[in-house]
Design a protein around this motif. Structure first.
Motif, PDB file in Angstrom:
ATOM      1  N   ASP A  76       0.831  -1.206   0.000  1.00 13.49           N
ATOM      2  CA  ASP A  76       0.000   0.000   0.000  1.00 13.49           C
ATOM      3  C   ASP A  76       0.868   1.260   0.000  1.00 13.49           C
ATOM      4  O   ASP A  76       0.561   2.230  -0.677  1.00 13.49           O
ATOM      5  N   SER A  77       1.930   1.236   0.779  1.00 14.16           N
ATOM      6  CA  SER A  77       2.878   2.344   0.817  1.00 14.16           C
ATOM      7  C   SER A  77       4.289   1.784   0.791  1.00 14.16           C
ATOM      8  O   SER A  77       4.542   0.692   1.300  1.00 14.16           O
ATOM      9  N   ILE A  78       5.200   2.543   0.190  1.00 15.93           N
ATOM     10  CA  ILE A  78       6.605   2.159   0.141  1.00 15.93           C
ATOM     11  C   ILE A  78       7.404   3.210   0.898  1.00 15.93           C
ATOM     12  O   ILE A  78       7.413   4.387   0.522  1.00 15.93           O
ATOM     13  N   TYR A  79       8.050   2.787   1.965  1.00 14.57           N
ATOM     14  CA  TYR A  79       8.822   3.683   2.824  1.00 14.57           C
ATOM     15  C   TYR A  79      10.319   3.554   2.539  1.00 14.57           C
ATOM     16  O   TYR A  79      10.835   2.456   2.328  1.00 14.57           O
ATOM     17  N   LEU A  80      11.010   4.669   2.562  1.00 13.99           N
ATOM     18  CA  LEU A  80      12.461   4.716   2.655  1.00 13.99           C
ATOM     19  C   LEU A  80      12.814   5.695   3.779  1.00 13.99           C
ATOM     20  O   LEU A  80      11.936   6.418   4.272  1.00 13.99           O
ATOM     21  N   TYR A 163      12.809   4.017  -4.786  1.00 12.51           N
ATOM     22  CA  TYR A 163      12.187   5.345  -4.771  1.00 12.51           C
ATOM     23  C   TYR A 163      11.460   5.621  -6.088  1.00 12.51           C
ATOM     24  O   TYR A 163      10.306   6.081  -6.092  1.00 12.51           O
ATOM     25  N   ASP A 164      12.127   5.328  -7.202  1.00 12.67           N
ATOM     26  CA  ASP A 164      11.491   5.540  -8.514  1.00 12.67           C
ATOM     27  C   ASP A 164      10.264   4.661  -8.674  1.00 12.67           C
ATOM     28  O   ASP A 164       9.252   5.076  -9.251  1.00 12.67           O
ATOM     29  N   TYR A 165      10.339   3.443  -8.160  1.00 12.66           N
ATOM     30  CA  TYR A 165       9.199   2.522  -8.199  1.00 12.66           C
ATOM     31  C   TYR A 165       8.018   3.141  -7.440  1.00 12.66           C
ATOM     32  O   TYR A 165       6.879   3.141  -7.921  1.00 12.66           O
ATOM     33  N   LYS A 170       2.955   6.257  -6.864  1.00 10.60           N
ATOM     34  CA  LYS A 170       2.470   7.395  -6.090  1.00 10.60           C
ATOM     35  C   LYS A 170       2.121   6.983  -4.653  1.00 10.60           C
ATOM     36  O   LYS A 170       1.090   7.390  -4.094  1.00 10.60           O
ATOM     37  N   ASN A 171       2.993   6.169  -4.071  1.00  5.07           N
ATOM     38  CA  ASN A 171       2.727   5.707  -2.696  1.00  5.07           C
ATOM     39  C   ASN A 171       3.965   5.790  -1.803  1.00  5.07           C
ATOM     40  O   ASN A 171       4.128   5.017  -0.869  1.00  5.07           O
TER      41      ASN A 171
END
Length: 306
Positions: A76-80, A163-165, A170-171
């Motif tokens: 659902d969300s991608i965190y860095l 990050y680009d992914y 848009k998550n």
């Protein structure tokens, strides 16, 4: 004292290298990172993903392995740790921290002059003494000789691929944010600049440490990171009381306190019923005080996806 000096360098080296950019190149390859991917589940079976990243790059990336790509796709969300591309206004605001506790303000220009003689990235640039030690560390890691001998690419970092992914989906979300990190480094630079400069003066060790870290990552050697972090903690215990207090404080600020925050962020996503993906530098997730062990201590099931 040599052990305590090494403690500082082990923790700071790759963080000081910063994050690199993604560049389109020929001879791209699929990078298998599945051994660094973990499914973290609660007792009800709700889960999110924890992933160990490596900040510097090495090979042009076509994609990650199918297991990691699937985890990214379903999240659902991608965190860095932080945004790879802050806005110009944010960048201007953040860069002010670079001059706090500068080499010159701390009276360490003689040590910086020694570094200028060794690194092409610093030679003939006495004005860099207006920056703090972590800026200098980043410039050292990006020195042509260091990049070449440690086989580091200035491009193609795993972080930037993720990050680009996330930008395409848009998550994207930040765990900490770059301003938080800059404030933290500024705080540390006041007390530890001299030790870090002494470490950077040992160019052979800088290159060896950077190369060993990247070799371990790109060969999928998770045990290397587990052993390294546990060795660091064991060395802390062997220091005399004054050194122990000094370097425990350094370790807690730069690593352990952040590990707890990152762990809590992942737990919150699980509690909210989200399938999220959190990419964090490998040095945070392994060892007796790493995020994996902290999650297990809190009763979560942590399964490697390899």
């Amino acid at each position: 004292m040599k052990k305590s000096v090494k403690l500082v360098m082990i923790i700071v080296l790759l963080m000081a290298g910063g994050c690199t950019t993604q560049k389109k190149e020929e001879n791209t390859r699929i990078i298998d990172t599945s051994m660094f991917l973990y499914k973290v589940s609660d007792q009800k079976g709700k889960y999110s993903y924890l992933f160990g990243t490596c900040h510097p790059g090495r090979y042009p990336i076509k994609s990650l392995d199918k297991v990691t790509e699937k985890a990214l796709d379903e999240s659902d969300s991608i965190y860095l740790e932080c945004d790879m591309k802050p806005s110009p206004k944010e960048t201007e605001e953040i860069t002010k921290y670079n001059t706090y506790n500068s080499i010159r303000d701390l009276g360490l220009e003689d040590k910086y002059e020694n570094l200028m003689k060794q690194y092409k990235s610093l030679k003939g640039k006495p004005g860099y003494a207006l920056y703090n030690v972590f800026v200098i560390s980043s410039l050292v890691i990006n020195d042509p000789e260091v990049l070449n001998k440690a086989n580091i690419s200035k491009f193609n970092a795993i972080d930037n691929y993720i990050y680009d992914y996330a930008q395409k989906k848009k998550n994207f979300k930040e765990v900490e944010g770059i301003e938080f990190q800059m404030k933290l480094l500024t705080e540390l630079s006041g007390d530890y600049s001299e030790t870090i400069l002494d470490n950077l003066a040992n160019k052979e060790m800088v290159i060896k440490s950077a190369k060993e870290d990247l070799d371990a990552y790109y060969s999928g050697n998770t045990q290397y990171y587990e052993d390294e972090q546990n060795l660091l903690l064991n060395q802390l215990e062997q220091l005399n009381d004054s050194d122990k207090e000094k370097y425990e404080k350094y370790w807690d600020i730069l690593a352990y306190n952040r590990n707890i925050h990152m762990k809590d962020t992942l737990i919150n996503s699980i509690n909210n019923g989200k399938h999220d993906f959190m990419g964090i530098g490998c040095k945070h997730i392994y060892g007796k005080k790493g995020i994996i062990q902290l999650l297990k201590d809190d009763g979560y099931l942590v399964e490697c996806m390899k």
